[in-house]
Motif scaffolding. Structure first.
Motif, PDB file in Angstrom:
ATOM      1  N   THR A   4       0.826  -1.199   0.000  1.00  0.00           N
ATOM      2  CA  THR A   4       0.000   0.000   0.000  1.00  0.00           C
ATOM      3  C   THR A   4       0.861   1.249   0.000  1.00  0.00           C
ATOM      4  O   THR A   4       2.023   1.220   0.378  1.00  0.00           O
ATOM      5  CB  THR A   4      -0.931   0.019   1.230  1.00  0.00           C
ATOM      6  OG1 THR A   4      -0.132  -0.030   2.410  1.00  0.00           O
ATOM      7  CG2 THR A   4      -1.899  -1.140   1.211  1.00  0.00           C
ATOM      8  N   SER A   5       0.282   2.346  -0.424  1.00  0.00           N
ATOM      9  CA  SER A   5       0.986   3.623  -0.403  1.00  0.00           C
ATOM     10  C   SER A   5       0.931   4.187   1.010  1.00  0.00           C
ATOM     11  O   SER A   5       0.061   3.820   1.796  1.00  0.00           O
ATOM     12  CB  SER A   5       0.348   4.592  -1.389  1.00  0.00           C
ATOM     13  OG  SER A   5      -0.913   5.003  -0.901  1.00  0.00           O
ATOM     14  N   PRO A   6       1.844   5.109   1.347  1.00  0.00           N
ATOM     15  CA  PRO A   6       1.822   5.695   2.695  1.00  0.00           C
ATOM     16  C   PRO A   6       0.475   6.314   3.050  1.00  0.00           C
ATOM     17  O   PRO A   6       0.069   6.274   4.207  1.00  0.00           O
ATOM     18  CB  PRO A   6       2.925   6.752   2.633  1.00  0.00           C
ATOM     19  CG  PRO A   6       3.878   6.219   1.608  1.00  0.00           C
ATOM     20  CD  PRO A   6       2.993   5.547   0.577  1.00  0.00           C
ATOM     21  N   ARG A  14      -6.772  -4.542   3.452  1.00  0.00           N
ATOM     22  CA  ARG A  14      -6.796  -5.772   4.240  1.00  0.00           C
ATOM     23  C   ARG A  14      -5.677  -5.710   5.270  1.00  0.00           C
ATOM     24  O   ARG A  14      -4.844  -4.806   5.237  1.00  0.00           O
ATOM     25  CB  ARG A  14      -6.691  -7.006   3.343  1.00  0.00           C
ATOM     26  CG  ARG A  14      -5.464  -7.081   2.491  1.00  0.00           C
ATOM     27  CD  ARG A  14      -5.602  -8.193   1.482  1.00  0.00           C
ATOM     28  NE  ARG A  14      -4.274  -8.631   1.053  1.00  0.00           N
ATOM     29  CZ  ARG A  14      -4.030  -9.776   0.509  1.00  0.00           C
ATOM     30  NH1 ARG A  14      -4.990 -10.646   0.330  1.00  0.00           N
ATOM     31  NH2 ARG A  14      -2.809 -10.106   0.137  1.00  0.00           N
ATOM     32  N   ILE A  15      -5.653  -6.653   6.183  1.00  0.00           N
ATOM     33  CA  ILE A  15      -4.653  -6.662   7.250  1.00  0.00           C
ATOM     34  C   ILE A  15      -3.266  -6.598   6.628  1.00  0.00           C
ATOM     35  O   ILE A  15      -2.970  -7.294   5.650  1.00  0.00           O
ATOM     36  CB  ILE A  15      -4.809  -7.917   8.127  1.00  0.00           C
ATOM     37  CG1 ILE A  15      -6.153  -7.871   8.862  1.00  0.00           C
ATOM     38  CG2 ILE A  15      -3.649  -8.032   9.123  1.00  0.00           C
ATOM     39  CD1 ILE A  15      -6.511  -9.163   9.573  1.00  0.00           C
ATOM     40  N   VAL A  38      -5.560 -16.340   7.698  1.00  0.00           N
ATOM     41  CA  VAL A  38      -5.831 -14.928   7.419  1.00  0.00           C
ATOM     42  C   VAL A  38      -5.180 -14.524   6.099  1.00  0.00           C
ATOM     43  O   VAL A  38      -4.021 -14.838   5.837  1.00  0.00           O
ATOM     44  CB  VAL A  38      -5.298 -14.043   8.567  1.00  0.00           C
ATOM     45  CG1 VAL A  38      -5.439 -12.567   8.243  1.00  0.00           C
ATOM     46  CG2 VAL A  38      -6.008 -14.391   9.872  1.00  0.00           C
ATOM     47  N   ASP A  39      -5.940 -13.815   5.281  1.00  0.00           N
ATOM     48  CA  ASP A  39      -5.430 -13.246   4.042  1.00  0.00           C
ATOM     49  C   ASP A  39      -4.876 -11.867   4.383  1.00  0.00           C
ATOM     50  O   ASP A  39      -5.634 -10.971   4.759  1.00  0.00           O
ATOM     51  CB  ASP A  39      -6.570 -13.152   3.020  1.00  0.00           C
ATOM     52  CG  ASP A  39      -6.093 -12.728   1.657  1.00  0.00           C
ATOM     53  OD1 ASP A  39      -4.910 -12.954   1.324  1.00  0.00           O
ATOM     54  OD2 ASP A  39      -6.904 -12.139   0.918  1.00  0.00           O
ATOM     55  N   PHE A  69      -4.970  -3.058  10.796  1.00  0.00           N
ATOM     56  CA  PHE A  69      -6.257  -3.600  10.374  1.00  0.00           C
ATOM     57  C   PHE A  69      -7.006  -2.587   9.507  1.00  0.00           C
ATOM     58  O   PHE A  69      -6.793  -1.385   9.632  1.00  0.00           O
ATOM     59  CB  PHE A  69      -7.086  -3.977  11.605  1.00  0.00           C
ATOM     60  CG  PHE A  69      -6.478  -5.097  12.395  1.00  0.00           C
ATOM     61  CD1 PHE A  69      -6.811  -6.419  12.125  1.00  0.00           C
ATOM     62  CD2 PHE A  69      -5.539  -4.834  13.378  1.00  0.00           C
ATOM     63  CE1 PHE A  69      -6.225  -7.457  12.833  1.00  0.00           C
ATOM     64  CE2 PHE A  69      -4.948  -5.866  14.093  1.00  0.00           C
ATOM     65  CZ  PHE A  69      -5.297  -7.182  13.811  1.00  0.00           C
ATOM     66  N   PRO A  70      -7.897  -3.071   8.645  1.00  0.00           N
ATOM     67  CA  PRO A  70      -8.644  -2.168   7.762  1.00  0.00           C
ATOM     68  C   PRO A  70      -9.444  -1.092   8.495  1.00  0.00           C
ATOM     69  O   PRO A  70      -9.721  -0.045   7.927  1.00  0.00           O
ATOM     70  CB  PRO A  70      -9.571  -3.112   6.983  1.00  0.00           C
ATOM     71  CG  PRO A  70      -8.828  -4.402   6.963  1.00  0.00           C
ATOM     72  CD  PRO A  70      -8.155  -4.473   8.316  1.00  0.00           C
ATOM     73  N   ASP A  71      -9.785  -1.325   9.765  1.00  0.00           N
ATOM     74  CA  ASP A  71     -10.547  -0.318  10.512  1.00  0.00           C
ATOM     75  C   ASP A  71      -9.665   0.807  11.045  1.00  0.00           C
ATOM     76  O   ASP A  71     -10.130   1.703  11.731  1.00  0.00           O
ATOM     77  CB  ASP A  71     -11.352  -0.957  11.641  1.00  0.00           C
ATOM     78  CG  ASP A  71     -10.490  -1.553  12.750  1.00  0.00           C
ATOM     79  OD1 ASP A  71      -9.239  -1.443  12.704  1.00  0.00           O
ATOM     80  OD2 ASP A  71     -11.068  -2.154  13.677  1.00  0.00           O
TER      81      ASP A  71
END
Length: 93
Positions: A4-6, A14-15, A38-39, A69-71
C-alpha cells in the motif's frame, strides 16, 4: 504482494503486517496469522526500502511487528491472544 501507499497505510484494504525474518515476534505473529488462514499483506522490512519508516509512522515506535487492520487500528508487538481477539472481533462484525 500488494504494497500500500503511505496514504493508505493507516487503513489498508486488508490486514497488513510489517516485519522481518530476523525478528522472533514477527515470525510468531506471521505463523499465527497463517495458522488462522488470514489473508494479509506482509511488508518485509528487509526488502521494502521504506517499510521501516512506514511502520514507524503508523506506530510511533521502532518495535516490530506492526499489524494494521482495515478499521485503522494497529498493534505493535502483539501477543497471539491480542491478535486472536482482534481477528474474532473482525469476523463478528
Amino acid at each position: 504482494m500488494d504494497v500500500t501507499s503511505p496514504a493508505t497505510d493507516l487503513s489498508p484494504a486488508r490486514i497488513t503486517m510489517y516485519g522481518a525474518e530476523w525478528c522472533g515476534d514477527c515470525r510468531r505473529s506471521k505463523a499465527f496469522l497463517d495458522r488462522r488462514g488470514v489473508d494479509y499483506d506482509y511488508v518485509d522490512l528487509e526488502t521494502v526500502a521504506d517499510g521501516a519508516d512506514r511502520a514507524k509512522a503508523i506506530s510511533g515506535r521502532t518495535q516490530i511487528p506492526v499489524v494494521v487492520f482495515p478499521d485503522g487500528t494497529h498493534f505493535t508487538e502483539p501477543t497471539d491472544a491480542e491478535l486472536g481477539a482482534k481477528l474474532d472481533e473482525e469476523l463478528a462484525a
